[in-house]
Design an enzyme around this catalytic site. Structure first.
Site, PDB file in Angstrom:
ATOM      1  CD1 TRP A   1      -2.771   1.783   1.000  1.00  0.00           C
ATOM      2  CD2 TRP A   1      -3.367  -0.225   0.235  1.00  0.00           C
ATOM      3  NE1 TRP A   1      -4.062   1.894   0.527  1.00  0.00           N
ATOM      4  CE2 TRP A   1      -4.453   0.657   0.041  1.00  0.00           C
ATOM      5  CE3 TRP A   1      -3.508  -1.551  -0.181  1.00  0.00           C
ATOM      6  CZ2 TRP A   1      -5.658   0.276  -0.538  1.00  0.00           C
ATOM      7  CZ3 TRP A   1      -4.706  -1.941  -0.750  1.00  0.00           C
ATOM      8  CH2 TRP A   1      -5.766  -1.045  -0.920  1.00  0.00           C
ATOM      9  CG  ASP A   2      -0.892   5.156  -0.061  1.00  0.00           C
ATOM     10  OD1 ASP A   2      -1.229   4.528   0.967  1.00  0.00           O
ATOM     11  OD2 ASP A   2      -1.570   6.078  -0.559  1.00  0.00           O
ATOM     12  CD1 TRP A   3      -1.107   3.806   3.951  1.00  0.00           C
ATOM     13  CD2 TRP A   3      -0.386   1.844   4.753  1.00  0.00           C
ATOM     14  NE1 TRP A   3      -2.167   2.917   3.939  1.00  0.00           N
ATOM     15  CE2 TRP A   3      -1.756   1.715   4.420  1.00  0.00           C
ATOM     16  CE3 TRP A   3       0.286   0.745   5.272  1.00  0.00           C
ATOM     17  CZ2 TRP A   3      -2.463   0.527   4.600  1.00  0.00           C
ATOM     18  CZ3 TRP A   3      -0.405  -0.434   5.434  1.00  0.00           C
ATOM     19  CH2 TRP A   3      -1.769  -0.540   5.109  1.00  0.00           C
TER      20      TRP A   3
ATOM     21  CG  ASN B   1     -10.896   2.756   1.901  1.00  0.00           C
ATOM     22  OD1 ASN B   1     -11.065   3.784   2.557  1.00  0.00           O
ATOM     23  ND2 ASN B   1      -9.925   2.657   1.008  1.00  0.00           N
ATOM     24  CD  GLU B   2     -10.020   6.214  -0.433  1.00  0.00           C
ATOM     25  OE1 GLU B   2      -9.755   7.200   0.272  1.00  0.00           O
ATOM     26  OE2 GLU B   2      -9.210   5.689  -1.226  1.00  0.00           O
TER      27      GLU B   2
ATOM     28  CD  GLU C   1      -9.174   7.211   4.011  1.00  0.00           C
ATOM     29  OE1 GLU C   1      -8.434   7.802   3.188  1.00  0.00           O
ATOM     30  OE2 GLU C   1      -9.492   6.020   3.917  1.00  0.00           O
TER      31      GLU C   1
END
Length: 821
Positions: free
Chosen positions: A168-170, A425-426, A515
């Site tokens: 993921w982006d983290w 989510n999203e 968020e």
């Protein structure tokens, strides 16, 4: 029921390899490889990319265990895996038992016929996830998703497996396999309890009626059984019953102790025991849980701004203050209560009352929810669907998801902390359209899963639960207008992804902001152990590799240049990024709290981390607090004085927000302090602020002769009698143009107990974002990253491990923004 744990005596090997090695269950193959030094530390530098082969490989786990002849006399024997990650083939004594394809389900197999007295051999062979998802895409087509090929190896939407496992982006890309939750044999006769539904009726004052509905599964024909129910509080019997299942009556609790979220009341927990007996009085099974007595509702009703979106507990609306939760480790199998408790306690310590369990991770372990019950942290629980599209047109996929949802709703529904079930989510943030395209799934197929299937499961299995189809979601008007400010919840990423200034938050009038965030780097003590000294370069290959956000380091640099003078050293950039992150979140959250009751919740992205890298977290992997988390203790405080500078009119607006269950009757005191420490303007005003409201206090006009906006700040305090309730500052300019002077901070440390000290910090001039740290030792400070007013000492308490007092005292440092820029 007799339960035999099968968590011991496991071995593992690569399929077709010769040597077996001891394995740990629960666990995953990465952990077993690390335990035998077969792979290097996956967190160090860029070792991660050398370990992708693990997710491309099949693995074989084996266990031997004993069963007695007496055990085999039980009417029913089930082999139960509470979690298999993910594509597993199970055999027992050479007999095929079943296959699995969903890491979120409980897999139970009738194994009475396959067992034998004496030694038994259980084999679990895991097929590699990566070849499977590629084969599915080749056969059925690639489904639209985000960021695959960037920070994600695959969207994983054809496999019911933790999405962030693929990156993921983290977070890192560790594609795992293994027996990630306990495995056991369940031996029983006549009947067993498959679950218990508890519903609560609070309609009668000073009384709660509990309806207990057991789900009884019989072995063979239905038999006569009795159900015994007991509710206790602190070992004191509160209510009980004993009857046939069809004759059960509600338990009545008089003078109930009600459960409240953190900051709104206490969190009393009752112990509920349900026991099943046969007609002769032999106990067949039991179900025991802790419950809280409360009503927790999502309130949506027409109002002056559109439709409300807020949570109400026991008839009292409250502002949701919190953050988003991601898996606390890349290898979720090794998480325990000891790992969860510091994070949940740290959320409660800064006045949070809600966490959103994000839909790209896992339905967390039981101990996570137990702790949220204890600390008063309400849970917004996503189902595990995130940032991709799903084959909801496929009947087999939908049945698999239904079973997953039933398992997890049944497991978690008794928790008083559970506030909301959310579909995904999203997906509605750009992945859903009116038809299938290269970038969207059709609204019709989307609705089958998120408007029908999951909603039906919640209504059937948790009838008093709240369901919301997606985050973000707009229930009024155009559903695909996911930023509708009149209703629903929203994710706001103009700051960060859109590089908007922090003041962009002031334009938001949304009802619930679930968020928003800004990245920062970990502090040196967290980051340095996973780097070589030559890696201390933000733009170097290793730091660039560990940055998973596409805008990443460039966005941090852009915001840093907007706010601060040039920052030189690598270490200084780490610290300044944290101050920057805290400013951003403070700006948005204080604005939304001032808008209460129009806005009724803020959940910033994100609370926690899973490795040592730049991310949006406020708590670093390992537990250190970033500047943001220290600041959250102030901007999430139940009583808050906050303000806004209006450069066009040269005025400051001050406002008081009161989350207490009582009126605040006090005064607001303010002063303009220049960078040399002189007070140029001051005043105070009496305030009365009703409970659960936010109220403008005063507008302060400033003439050019009174102050220079580039040479100080407004200092505001909220007092009630002699008690300081809130202290805050309002800037009139960016720190990069302020003429800061060297504060020459003095530090005095005095040990009060062997592991606790008081640190007094003092300055003659204004000092911005003062923080205490130690180059070698991590410590828990009562406050940090605060402004220090001239001639007003600040006393900070600190706790350190025993035995390092002298070394800690000699290496303690106090710094401020002046030292970094």
């Amino acid at each position: 029921m007799k339960i035999v744990s099968l968590d011991q005596n496991w071995t593992f090997r690569q399929v077709n390899a010769l040597d077996d090695l001891p394995a740990k269950v629960p666990g995953v193959v990465h952990l077993d490889l690390m335990a035998h030094d077969k792979i290097a530390d996956p967190f160090f530098r860029d070792n991660e990319k050398e370990q992708y082969w693990i997710g491309e490989t099949d693995w074989h786990y084996r266990c031997t265990f004993e069963v007695s002849a007496e055990d085999l006399e039980h009417s029913g024997i089930r082999l139960v895996f509470h979690g298999l990650d993910t594509l597993a083939t199970v055999t027992l004594n050479g007999v095929s038992i079943g296959t699995t394809d969903n890491m979120y389900r409980v897999w139970a197999f009738d194994v009475k016929a396959a067992l034998k007295a004496g030694e038994n051999v259980l084999d679990v062979i895991f097929a590699a996830p990566m070849p499977y998802v590629r084969a599915m895409e080749a056969e059925k087509g690639v489904l639209p998703s985000w960021a695959v090929g960037g920070h994600r190896l695959n969207a994983g939407t054809y496999i019911r497996k933790q999405p962030s496992n693929f990156g993921w982006d983290w977070g890192p890309q560790f594609v795992t396999s293994g027996i990630w939750r306990p495995v056991e044999l369940q031996m029983f006769d006549t009947a067993r309890l498959a679950g218990v539904l508890v519903t609560q009726d609070h309609s009668t004052p000073d009384q709660v009626r509990l309806t207990i509905t057991p789900d009884i599964k019989f072995v063979g024909d239905t038999a006569s059984v009795l159900v015994e129910v007991a509710l206790t509080r602190n070992d004191r019997l509160v209510a009980s019953s004993r009857s046939r299942p069809d004759e059960m009556t509600p338990l009545v609790v008089t003078d109930p102790e009600l459960w409240y979220p953190n900051g709104l009341g206490e969190q009393p927990l009752y112990h509920l025991s349900v026991r099943l007996f046969d007609a002769e009085g032999k106990r067949l099974d039991r179900w025991e849980r802790r419950i809280g007595l409360r009503e927790l509702k999502l309130v949506r009703k027409p109002d002056a701004w559109g439709e409300s979106f807020y949570f109400e507990v026991n008839g009292r609306p409250f502002f949701a203050k919190g953050a988003n939760w991601i898996p606390a480790d890349p290898f979720v199998a090794r998480l325990s209560r000891a790992d969860y408790e510091p994070l949940i306690a740290d959320a409660a310590a800064v006045h949070m009352n809600m966490l959103r369990v994000w839909g790209g991770g896992i339905y967390e372990h039981d101990s996570f929810y137990d702790l949220c019950d204890e600390y008063g942290i309400c849970i917004w629980q996503d189902f595990m669907f995130s940032c991709g599209t799903y084959p909801s047109y496929d009947a087999e996929f939908m049945e698999n998801v239904r079973a997953e949802a039933v398992d997890n709703v049944r497991r978690l529904r008794h928790h008083p902390s559970l506030a909301l079930w959310c579909g995904n989510n999203e997906l509605e943030q750009g992945l859903v359209g009116h038809e299938w395209t290269a970038t969207t799934m059709s609204l019709a197929d989307y609705s089958k899963l998120f408007d029908v299937l999951l909603k039906d499961v919640v209504q059937q299995e948790h009838p008093q639960g709240n369901y919301w189809p997606a985050s973000p979601h707009s229930p009024l008007g155009d559903r695909l207008d996911w930023q509708n400010p009149t209703c629903g919840d929203v994710h706001l990423w103009g700051v960060w992804h859109g590089l908007k200034p922090f003041e962009w938050y002031y334009e938001s009038t949304h009802r619930f902001v679930s968020e928003f965030g800004l990245q920062s780097f970990p502090q040196p003590n967290t980051l340095y152990p996973v780097l070589d000294e030559g890696d201390h370069d933000i733009l170097g290959p290793v730091m660039t590799y560990r940055q998973r956000s596409e805008v990443g380091n460039n966005a941090i640099a852009s915001y840093m240049a907007d706010w601060f003078k040039p920052v030189g050293s690598f270490e200084a950039r780490l610290w300044v990024s944290q101050i920057l992150q805290g400013i951003a979140m403070k700006t948005g959250i204080e604005h939304w709290r001032r808008q209460m009751p129009r806005t009724m919740g803020t959940l910033y992205w994100q609370l926690n981390d899973m490795w040592q890298a730049p991310s949006w977290s406020s708590i670093e992997y390992g537990g250190n607090w970033k500047a943001l988390h220290y600041m959250a203790r102030h901007f999430y405080a139940p009583a808050l004085v906050s303000g806004v500078w209006h450069p066009e009119s040269r005025t400051f607006d001050l406002q008081v927000t009161n989350d207490h269950r009582r009126e605040i009757n006090g005064r607001v005191v303010w002063k303009w302090i220049d960078t040399a420490g002189a007070v140029r303007h001051s005043g105070q005003i009496a305030v009365r602020v009703a409970q659960n409201t936010s109220q403008p206090v005063t507008t302060i006009p400033i003439t050019p002769s009174e102050f220079d906006p580039e040479d100080g700040l407004l200092w505001a305090e909220l007092w009630e009698g002699e008690t300081l309730l809130s202290q805050n500052t309002v800037l009139a300019s960016r720190p990069k143009v302020m003429r800061l002077q060297n504060p020459n901070i003095s530090v005095k440390l005095e040990w009060k107990r062997s592991q606790t000290a008081q640190i007094t910090v003092y300055t003659k001039t204004l000092a911005l974002w003062v923080w205490l740290s130690h180059d070698r030792f991590n410590a828990a400070y009562s406050d940090n990253f605060f402004h220090l007013s001239p001639d007003e000492p600040r006393v900070i308490t600190v706790s350190v491990p025993d035995g390092i007092q002298d070394a800690f005292a000699s290496g303690l440092r106090a710094r401020s923004l002046f030292d970094l820029t």
